[in-house]
Design an enzyme around this catalytic site. Sequence first.
Site, PDB file in Angstrom:
ATOM      1  N   LYS A   1       0.825  -1.205   0.000  1.00 56.57           N
ATOM      2  CA  LYS A   1       0.000   0.000   0.000  1.00 56.57           C
ATOM      3  C   LYS A   1       0.861   1.257   0.000  1.00 56.57           C
ATOM      4  O   LYS A   1       0.604   2.205  -0.739  1.00 56.57           O
ATOM      5  CB  LYS A   1      -0.974  -0.026   1.171  1.00 56.57           C
ATOM      6  CG  LYS A   1      -2.058  -1.092   1.001  1.00 56.57           C
ATOM      7  CD  LYS A   1      -3.046  -1.091   2.143  1.00 56.57           C
ATOM      8  CE  LYS A   1      -4.197  -2.063   1.851  1.00 56.57           C
ATOM      9  NZ  LYS A   1      -3.736  -3.455   1.664  1.00 56.57           N
TER      10      LYS A   1
ATOM     11  N   LYS B   1      -8.158   2.379   5.396  1.00 57.62           N
ATOM     12  CA  LYS B   1      -7.744   0.985   5.366  1.00 57.62           C
ATOM     13  C   LYS B   1      -6.446   0.789   6.140  1.00 57.62           C
ATOM     14  O   LYS B   1      -5.613   1.700   6.221  1.00 57.62           O
ATOM     15  CB  LYS B   1      -7.589   0.488   3.932  1.00 57.62           C
ATOM     16  CG  LYS B   1      -6.731   1.342   3.028  1.00 57.62           C
ATOM     17  CD  LYS B   1      -6.795   0.803   1.604  1.00 57.62           C
ATOM     18  CE  LYS B   1      -6.355   1.803   0.577  1.00 57.62           C
ATOM     19  NZ  LYS B   1      -6.477   1.321  -0.807  1.00 57.62           N
TER      20      LYS B   1
ATOM     21  N   ARG C   1      -6.884  -5.119 -11.870  1.00 58.53           N
ATOM     22  CA  ARG C   1      -5.562  -5.682 -11.626  1.00 58.53           C
ATOM     23  C   ARG C   1      -4.790  -5.656 -12.944  1.00 58.53           C
ATOM     24  O   ARG C   1      -5.163  -6.333 -13.904  1.00 58.53           O
ATOM     25  CB  ARG C   1      -5.686  -7.105 -11.094  1.00 58.53           C
ATOM     26  CG  ARG C   1      -4.381  -7.902 -11.088  1.00 58.53           C
ATOM     27  CD  ARG C   1      -3.290  -7.277 -10.227  1.00 58.53           C
ATOM     28  NE  ARG C   1      -3.703  -7.004  -8.872  1.00 58.53           N
ATOM     29  CZ  ARG C   1      -3.701  -7.900  -7.882  1.00 58.53           C
ATOM     30  NH1 ARG C   1      -3.328  -9.146  -8.135  1.00 58.53           N
ATOM     31  NH2 ARG C   1      -4.073  -7.536  -6.670  1.00 58.53           N
TER      32      ARG C   1
ATOM     33  N   ARG D   1     -12.169  -6.173 -11.197  1.00 56.50           N
ATOM     34  CA  ARG D   1     -12.894  -6.874 -10.133  1.00 56.50           C
ATOM     35  C   ARG D   1     -14.008  -5.968  -9.660  1.00 56.50           C
ATOM     36  O   ARG D   1     -13.766  -4.967  -8.988  1.00 56.50           O
ATOM     37  CB  ARG D   1     -11.915  -7.254  -9.023  1.00 56.50           C
ATOM     38  CG  ARG D   1     -10.831  -8.227  -9.527  1.00 56.50           C
ATOM     39  CD  ARG D   1      -9.591  -8.228  -8.688  1.00 56.50           C
ATOM     40  NE  ARG D   1      -8.949  -6.919  -8.682  1.00 56.50           N
ATOM     41  CZ  ARG D   1      -7.903  -6.623  -7.928  1.00 56.50           C
ATOM     42  NH1 ARG D   1      -7.388  -7.527  -7.106  1.00 56.50           N
ATOM     43  NH2 ARG D   1      -7.364  -5.418  -7.975  1.00 56.50           N
TER      44      ARG D   1
ATOM     45  N   ARG E   1     -16.118  -3.033  -2.098  1.00 56.52           N
ATOM     46  CA  ARG E   1     -14.849  -3.682  -2.411  1.00 56.52           C
ATOM     47  C   ARG E   1     -15.002  -4.581  -3.626  1.00 56.52           C
ATOM     48  O   ARG E   1     -15.935  -5.367  -3.717  1.00 56.52           O
ATOM     49  CB  ARG E   1     -14.362  -4.501  -1.209  1.00 56.52           C
ATOM     50  CG  ARG E   1     -14.156  -3.690   0.055  1.00 56.52           C
ATOM     51  CD  ARG E   1     -13.924  -4.588   1.247  1.00 56.52           C
ATOM     52  NE  ARG E   1     -15.070  -5.441   1.514  1.00 56.52           N
ATOM     53  CZ  ARG E   1     -15.095  -6.423   2.406  1.00 56.52           C
ATOM     54  NH1 ARG E   1     -14.007  -6.677   3.115  1.00 56.52           N
ATOM     55  NH2 ARG E   1     -16.180  -7.140   2.587  1.00 56.52           N
TER      56      ARG E   1
ATOM     57  N   ASP F   1      -2.991  -2.224  -8.837  1.00 54.06           N
ATOM     58  CA  ASP F   1      -4.432  -2.072  -8.670  1.00 54.06           C
ATOM     59  C   ASP F   1      -4.799  -0.654  -9.073  1.00 54.06           C
ATOM     60  O   ASP F   1      -4.244   0.322  -8.540  1.00 54.06           O
ATOM     61  CB  ASP F   1      -4.849  -2.341  -7.229  1.00 54.06           C
ATOM     62  CG  ASP F   1      -4.757  -3.820  -6.874  1.00 54.06           C
ATOM     63  OD1 ASP F   1      -4.586  -4.637  -7.795  1.00 54.06           O
ATOM     64  OD2 ASP F   1      -4.857  -4.156  -5.680  1.00 54.06           O
TER      65      ASP F   1
ATOM     66  N   GLU G   1      -2.674   0.457  -5.310  1.00 50.40           N
ATOM     67  CA  GLU G   1      -1.828  -0.514  -4.627  1.00 50.40           C
ATOM     68  C   GLU G   1      -0.837  -1.098  -5.638  1.00 50.40           C
ATOM     69  O   GLU G   1      -1.127  -1.179  -6.837  1.00 50.40           O
ATOM     70  CB  GLU G   1      -2.677  -1.631  -4.019  1.00 50.40           C
ATOM     71  CG  GLU G   1      -1.954  -2.512  -3.029  1.00 50.40           C
ATOM     72  CD  GLU G   1      -2.909  -3.319  -2.152  1.00 50.40           C
ATOM     73  OE1 GLU G   1      -2.542  -4.453  -1.780  1.00 50.40           O
ATOM     74  OE2 GLU G   1      -4.008  -2.818  -1.836  1.00 50.40           O
TER      75      GLU G   1
ATOM     76  N   ASN H   1       1.076  -4.575  -5.818  1.00 51.37           N
ATOM     77  CA  ASN H   1       1.231  -5.897  -5.226  1.00 51.37           C
ATOM     78  C   ASN H   1       2.539  -6.518  -5.691  1.00 51.37           C
ATOM     79  O   ASN H   1       2.799  -6.614  -6.886  1.00 51.37           O
ATOM     80  CB  ASN H   1       0.058  -6.796  -5.638  1.00 51.37           C
ATOM     81  CG  ASN H   1      -1.265  -6.283  -5.102  1.00 51.37           C
ATOM     82  OD1 ASN H   1      -1.676  -6.652  -4.014  1.00 51.37           O
ATOM     83  ND2 ASN H   1      -1.924  -5.416  -5.861  1.00 51.37           N
TER      84      ASN H   1
END
Length: 320
Positions: free
Chosen positions: A125, A160, A210, A225, A233, A273, A281, A283
């Site tokens: 993050k 978050k 993603r 997503r 979410r 993301d 984000e 990842n």
Amino acid sequence: MNILFVADPLEVFKIYKDTTFSMMREAQRRGHRVSACEPRDLGWRSGSLVEARVREIVLTGEDEEWFQEARTPVHALREFDAVVMRKDPPFDDEYFYATHLLEQAEREGAKVFNKPAALRDHPEKLAIMEFPQFVSPTLVTRQAADVRRFHEEHGDIILKPLDGMGGMGIFRVGPDGMNLGSIIETLNHDGATTLMVQRYVPEISQGDKRVLVIGGKPVPFSLARIPQGSEIRGNLAAGGKGVAQPLTERDREIAETIGPLLVQRGLLLIGLDVIGDCLTEINVTSPTCFQEITQQAGFDVPAMFIDALEEAVDRDRTVL
């Protein structure tokens, strides 16, 4: 090549969607040998090399008993042509210690992907803060008063935890400020825990995309997503629906800016993301969505990854 995957227990793999499984399958299809272990199987005795008790496996092509275990020997990690770190989060103390063992194995000659030091240096993050041109207004703080001021400024916000995964612990607070105090207390623990606050991006209704970047190059399709029902979410683990779609111009701009930089730091595979035009984000531990994109878009993501892995290993051999 002889490839070792450091991952979660093989018995818990959901092979119909598991990205590590798809990597193993493509590697075996090309004639590479496949082994697996868990971080708990790593060990280092003083005066010796970093070793692991590994499971040498052969994929069967079946859905139930999807692998056969040839044997379980102990190997020094440097005996493998590539060690692929695929342990899922959380990035806890044991994950942290595993990166140090893997880094020592690198000093002994092992080739580890993604590089252990890069895994530590890019919290998933926090890593977005290096690229402010791509993020929505964002605050990282332990101060409740700062969160309240951020809410007053932006009205509709997302809060978050920095160590969350799969959409866990994500809250939205609208202009009325309903439950803001309680949410801050839940995430902040009276100033003991750092949290992230971001201006809400309404394009989440179109999906949390993603974007995979392999060897510094973007996969040409993302997996959007999409949140279902009243959920905010989009994470698949939170019930989001995955829809593969071509990269937008903005997606590609973000990926082509960040990808070449991070691959130079030792991150062969990253998952960006993106919501709307905003990066949310980066990842680096075990990016997923290989199978969903491959099945829906027809682009062979596992093949692109093994291509990049082979190229990276060959390049290291040439340098040596």
